[in-house]
Scaffold this active site. Structure first.
Site, PDB file in Angstrom:
ATOM      1  N   THR A 188      11.787 -11.050  -4.290  1.00  0.00           N
ATOM      2  CA  THR A 188      11.515 -10.292  -5.592  1.00  0.00           C
ATOM      3  C   THR A 188      12.588 -10.154  -6.533  1.00  0.00           C
ATOM      4  OG1 THR A 188      11.889  -8.173  -3.939  1.00  0.00           O
ATOM      5  CG2 THR A 188       9.813  -9.472  -4.069  1.00  0.00           C
ATOM      6  N   TRP A 189      13.681 -10.770  -6.362  1.00  0.00           N
ATOM      7  CA  TRP A 189      14.859 -10.448  -7.195  1.00  0.00           C
ATOM      8  C   TRP A 189      14.334 -10.690  -8.543  1.00  0.00           C
ATOM      9  CZ3 TRP A 189      19.935 -13.861  -6.838  1.00  0.00           C
ATOM     10  CH2 TRP A 189      21.037 -13.174  -7.385  1.00  0.00           C
ATOM     11  N   ASP A 214      10.553  -9.764   0.945  1.00  0.00           N
ATOM     12  CA  ASP A 214      12.002  -9.582   0.771  1.00  0.00           C
ATOM     13  C   ASP A 214      12.293  -8.911  -0.631  1.00  0.00           C
ATOM     14  OD1 ASP A 214      14.964 -10.297   1.899  1.00  0.00           O
ATOM     15  OD2 ASP A 214      14.852 -10.599  -0.143  1.00  0.00           O
ATOM     16  N   TYR A 239      17.685  -4.635  -6.349  1.00  0.00           N
ATOM     17  CA  TYR A 239      17.062  -5.281  -7.568  1.00  0.00           C
ATOM     18  C   TYR A 239      16.336  -4.408  -8.383  1.00  0.00           C
ATOM     19  CZ  TYR A 239      17.377  -8.902  -3.573  1.00  0.00           C
ATOM     20  OH  TYR A 239      17.650  -9.974  -3.088  1.00  0.00           O
ATOM     21  N   GLN A 277      20.818 -13.790   6.312  1.00  0.00           N
ATOM     22  CA  GLN A 277      20.214 -14.306   5.438  1.00  0.00           C
ATOM     23  C   GLN A 277      21.380 -14.723   4.428  1.00  0.00           C
ATOM     24  OE1 GLN A 277      18.285 -12.341   1.330  1.00  0.00           O
ATOM     25  NE2 GLN A 277      16.872 -11.972   2.905  1.00  0.00           N
ATOM     26  N   TYR A 318      17.952 -18.123   1.134  1.00  0.00           N
ATOM     27  CA  TYR A 318      17.658 -17.533  -0.317  1.00  0.00           C
ATOM     28  C   TYR A 318      17.956 -18.559  -1.307  1.00  0.00           C
ATOM     29  CZ  TYR A 318      22.299 -15.554  -1.342  1.00  0.00           C
ATOM     30  OH  TYR A 318      23.530 -15.204  -1.692  1.00  0.00           O
TER      31      TYR A 318
END
Length: 282
Positions: free
Chosen positions: A24-25, A53, A58, A168, A196
């Site tokens: 969701t960045w 995530d 963000y 991560q 990621y």
């Protein structure tokens, strides 16, 4: 037609997560895109990509707020991950940051809570806060992000540090450093790696070698890059998709496999590390 089952990855605490999840960045930051981004996340959940995530960083909480809207009424069907920033990761600050994330997400618990990257706060303090959150039922487990092998070694020496659930990190065809020591270390410890940016922030989509092989296989460059990361049994990945069409494209990458010759060709184009490479971050 029912979509094929998604490969699952087991966490040390018994949690089960799909091998591919939704990142969701940069989501939730522009009102004009909100409806499309909402639809993309809903499409992902409905297609079995139930790992989401996000992070307090963000959009200064905007991504968490969007996710909260998406999962309203279906919280039990998703595996929810968020992260605390290092400057908030004191014993008290971690608890307060988690509570703020829960409010934005509209839920009473996180399935996994990660330290976003290492900062100046002693790991012992952050781990103590994580354990306090577990005991309070606000999180089901915790992990770390952007930790290299020596960082994990240090974490293991901290009281409670062995209860880490995942690391991560940035891992893709162009950034294979974790294969030298981090991935083997995690494999030995039974700690799955969460990858990621599997398409390297879009850079791999512009690589002629990736595009050529993808065309020969009848897939997109994004699908090929993503499938390459997903080939590793101990790795699960998150990828951002801001439209339903892109979510469907990413979902299809789970069905792609490689021949030994194709993997050898990719090794020639993107050589694996022959020595220690410092962990990269985006």
């Amino acid at each position: 037609m029912t979509a094929p089952a998604i490969r699952a990855v087991s966490l040390p605490n018994g949690g089960i997560v799909p091998a591919l999840g939704l990142g969701t960045w940069y989501l939730g930051e522009q009102r004009a895109r909100r409806a499309t981004e909402f639809a993309a996340l809903r499409t992902g959940i409905e297609s079995g990509l139930t790992l989401i995530d996000t992070a307090e960083m963000y959009g200064h909480g905007a991504a968490e707020e969007l996710v909260g809207e998406v999962i309203a009424g279906r919280r039990d069907s998703v595996y929810l991950v968020s992260k605390v920033m290092p400057n908030n990761a004191t014993r008290r600050g971690t608890v307060e940051a988690c509570q703020a994330s829960l409010r934005r997400l509209g839920t009473d618990h996180l399935d996994l809570y990660l330290l976003h990257w290492r900062g100046r706060v002693p790991l012992a303090d952050t781990v103590a806060a994580f354990e306090e959150l577990v005991q309070a039922g606000l999180i089901r487990g915790w992990g770390v992000s952007n930790f290299d092998a020596p960082d994990l070694d240090e974490l293991a020496s901290v009281p409670g540090g062995a209860r880490v659930q995942t690391d991560q990190v940035l891992y893709n065809l162009a950034r294979r450093g974790p294969e030298y020591d981090l991935l083997p270390r995690c494999r030995e410890a039974g700690l799955p790696l969460m990858a990621y940016s599997p398409v390297d922030h879009g850079r791999l989509l512009e690589d002629p070698a990736v595009s050529d092989m993808a065309a020969a296989k009848g897939v997109t460059a994004a699908q090929l890059a993503l499938a390459w990361v997903l080939r590793v049994p101990e790795v699960f990945a998150i990828v951002k998709a801001s439209t339903p069409a892109r979510v469907a494209e990413n979902r299809a990458a789970l069905e792609i496999s490689f021949s030994a010759a194709e993997l050898e060709q990719l090794d020639q184009m993107f050589p694996p590390p022959s020595c220690k490479v410092p962990l990269e971050m985006l």
